[in-house]
Design an enzyme around this catalytic site. Structure first.
Site, PDB file in Angstrom:
ATOM      1  N   HIS A 240       0.942  -1.194  -0.001  1.00  0.00           N
ATOM      2  CA  HIS A 240       0.027   0.169  -0.089  1.00  0.00           C
ATOM      3  C   HIS A 240       0.774   1.258   0.154  1.00  0.00           C
ATOM      4  CE1 HIS A 240      -2.733   2.913   1.797  1.00  0.00           C
ATOM      5  NE2 HIS A 240      -3.648   2.212   1.461  1.00  0.00           N
ATOM      6  N   CYS A 278      -3.647   2.718  -4.241  1.00  0.00           N
ATOM      7  CA  CYS A 278      -4.587   3.494  -3.418  1.00  0.00           C
ATOM      8  C   CYS A 278      -4.529   4.944  -4.183  1.00  0.00           C
ATOM      9  CB  CYS A 278      -4.219   3.524  -2.061  1.00  0.00           C
ATOM     10  SG  CYS A 278      -5.259   4.650  -1.163  1.00  0.00           S
ATOM     11  N   HIS A 305      -7.822   0.845  -4.429  1.00  0.00           N
ATOM     12  CA  HIS A 305      -8.643   1.621  -3.550  1.00  0.00           C
ATOM     13  C   HIS A 305      -9.043   2.928  -4.212  1.00  0.00           C
ATOM     14  CE1 HIS A 305      -6.467   0.604   0.385  1.00  0.00           C
ATOM     15  NE2 HIS A 305      -7.193  -0.576  -0.138  1.00  0.00           N
ATOM     16  N   ASP A 348     -13.144   4.010  -0.534  1.00  0.00           N
ATOM     17  CA  ASP A 348     -12.290   4.294   0.692  1.00  0.00           C
ATOM     18  C   ASP A 348     -12.707   5.499   1.359  1.00  0.00           C
ATOM     19  OD1 ASP A 348     -10.392   3.730   2.344  1.00  0.00           O
ATOM     20  OD2 ASP A 348      -8.669   4.169   1.209  1.00  0.00           O
ATOM     21  N   HIS A 349     -12.860   5.645   2.604  1.00  0.00           N
ATOM     22  CA  HIS A 349     -12.900   6.895   3.343  1.00  0.00           C
ATOM     23  C   HIS A 349     -14.265   7.688   2.624  1.00  0.00           C
ATOM     24  CE1 HIS A 349      -8.460   7.028   4.257  1.00  0.00           C
ATOM     25  NE2 HIS A 349      -9.092   6.286   4.846  1.00  0.00           N
ATOM     26  N   TYR A 365     -14.663   5.077   7.830  1.00  0.00           N
ATOM     27  CA  TYR A 365     -15.446   3.970   7.419  1.00  0.00           C
ATOM     28  C   TYR A 365     -16.677   3.866   7.824  1.00  0.00           C
ATOM     29  CZ  TYR A 365     -10.903   2.168   5.893  1.00  0.00           C
ATOM     30  OH  TYR A 365      -9.787   2.093   5.309  1.00  0.00           O
TER      31      TYR A 365
HETATM   32  C1  DNO Z   1      -6.641   3.705   6.157  1.00  0.00           C
HETATM   33  C2  DNO Z   1      -6.082   2.554   5.359  1.00  0.00           C
HETATM   34  C3  DNO Z   1      -4.522   2.123   5.633  1.00  0.00           C
HETATM   35  C4  DNO Z   1      -4.300   0.974   5.174  1.00  0.00           C
HETATM   36  C5  DNO Z   1      -2.894   0.260   5.463  1.00  0.00           C
HETATM   37  C6  DNO Z   1      -2.777  -0.903   4.486  1.00  0.00           C
HETATM   38  O1  DNO Z   1      -7.696   3.883   6.054  1.00  0.00           O
HETATM   39  O2  DNO Z   1      -5.982   2.699   4.008  1.00  0.00           O
HETATM   40  O3  DNO Z   1      -4.822   1.774   6.983  1.00  0.00           O
HETATM   41  O4  DNO Z   1      -5.285  -0.181   5.086  1.00  0.00           O
HETATM   42  O5  DNO Z   1      -1.956   1.212   5.465  1.00  0.00           O
HETATM   43  O6  DNO Z   1      -1.648  -1.899   5.199  1.00  0.00           O
END
Ligand code: DNO
Length: 390
Positions: A240, A278, A305, A348-349, A365
């Site tokens: 990541h 990501c 992501h 994500d987010h 989340y």
């Molecule tokens: C946060 C996430 C990170 C991710 C880690 C992967 O929301 O995107 O914590 O899961 O860095 O190892």
């Protein structure tokens, strides 16, 4: 792309039945109860997998199988920890789970200074304020020579903030950066952290003398050790990117730009040594052209992501709508569907919206915010799919 969702296990308020109703196909999760560095047993993996499958879903991606600090700074017990990591990978492979995320960020995983930043429409979102972060660094951690990492103008603003900030705001900043954002993803800060600043400073000490080259060497050592196991069990390990994608707190960060990613993928040139694309993390660095990176790394990407950010000139950044911002998600879906179709992706987010504030969830989340984002991204996917028809 496969529509996946990060689910935090059986204690998550968001149930698998709810996820089926909103079009989720695959689950992204981890054995959140196993302490970092310990082996994930085949039985525990298989139990959770069976539970997920009993809800007509599949366990698509592990996020994350955490890499212990000792592996990152090459501590005395790294060999044992790497052995444990290999056993966990083998057990995942035997259970048929083939995509595994990890990161290699020293001490601190993702960073935000405000988890409830109000927007004009009444929703709120995550925010990174560079001056507040510099304040945390210079005036809370009191890191030696921290001031040298910021411009004269930035230090002027830090000093001004020092005069106006209240004790409550300071406590909230510490709690946000260390406890709330790290607590659910970072083994160093799980559980009831009594003295977060002291603990944080102890961890920073472990990286004294470790520069970018040394951290890269430690990552290469890790990859050379574990990739043969990943190859044997058909597992795609995917690193990541750093969030945000630049060095912080005097620590090196090595997954922040095109050159870094090229370096990692070449360090062990195997398809099983791959990347988690990501878009949110990459987009929060003004040096990154996110669609160009997607085009370049699509073939070695195993998981995506989808989220986006907006970055101000002074380096502050905010989560953007999934339809806007520097992530260019429409273009990314086009690129990934063309170059590497069928990849698992998760939104994500999400924002905090409507009744999100009333239910317990990990920062970023919430249910409704992510459901809204998933609907937007599903629309993008359908539109891109329709472009394929002549
Ligand atoms: C946060 C996430 C990170 C991710 C880690 C992967 O929301 O995107 O914590 O899961 O860095 O190892």
């Amino acid at each position: 792309m496969e529509k996946t969702w990060r689910w935090f296990g059986k204690n998550d308020n968001i149930t698998l039945d709810m996820l089926r109703q909103i079009g989720v196909e695959g689950i992204v999760t981890a054995l959140h109860d196993v302490p970092g560095g310990e082996v994930w047993s085949f039985e525990a993996i298989n139990d959770l997998k069976t539970y997920i499958e009993s809800h007509d879903l599949r366990w698509s991606v592990v996020e994350s199988l955490p890499v212990s600090e000792s592996i990152k700074f090459a501590g005395a017990n790294r060999e044992q920890l790497i052995e444990n990591y290999k056993i966990s990978l083998a057990n995942l492979g035997k259970a048929g789970i083939k995509t595994v995320v990890y990161n290699f960020m020293p001490v601190i995983d993702w960073i935000r200074t405000d988890l409830n930043y109000k927007l004009a429409d009444g929703t709120s979102t995550l925010y990174f304020d560079k001056i507040r972060f510099a304040y945390f660094d210079c005036c809370i951690l009191n890191r030696a020579r921290a001031a040298a990492d910021y411009s004269v103008e930035e230090m002027k603003q830090v000093n001004e903030l020092d005069i106006t900030i209240s004790e409550e705001e300071k406590a909230e900043l510490i709690h946000t950066i260390i406890v709330k954002t790290q607590g659910f993803v970072n083994d160093s800060f799980k559980g009831n952290v009594q003295k977060p600043v002291e603990l944080f400073n102890q961890l920073l000490e472990l990286y004294k003398g470790i520069d970018k080259n040394q951290l890269r060497a430690n990552l290469k050592y890790f990859l050379e050790s574990v990739i043969p196991t990943a190859e044997q069990y058909g597992i795609n390990l995917c690193i990541h990117p750093d969030d945000p994608p630049f060095p912080v707190l005097g620590l090196p960060r090595i997954v922040g730009n095109t050159e870094d990613i090229e370096w990692i993928l070449n360090a062990v040139d195997s398809k099983n040594n791959g990347f988690t694309f990501c878009a949110g993390s990459l987009s929060s660095g003004l040096h990154n052209n996110v669609p160009a990176m997607a085009q370049q790394f699509a073939k070695r990407t195993h998981f995506v992501h989808l989220r986006s950010t907006e970055v101000a000139e002074n380096g502050n950044f905010i989560e953007a709508s999934h339809l806007e911002g520097r992530g260019h998600l429409v273009e990314l879906v086009r690129i990934f569907e063309r170059e590497n179709p069928g990849l698992p992706m998760r939104v994500d987010h999400g924002k905090l919206m409507l009744t999100d504030g009333e239910t317990k969830h990990n920062p970023g989340y919430s249910f409704l915010g992510r459901m809204f984002a998933l609907a937007q991204v599903s629309g993008i996917m359908a539109a891109v799919e329709s472009e394929k028809i002549d």
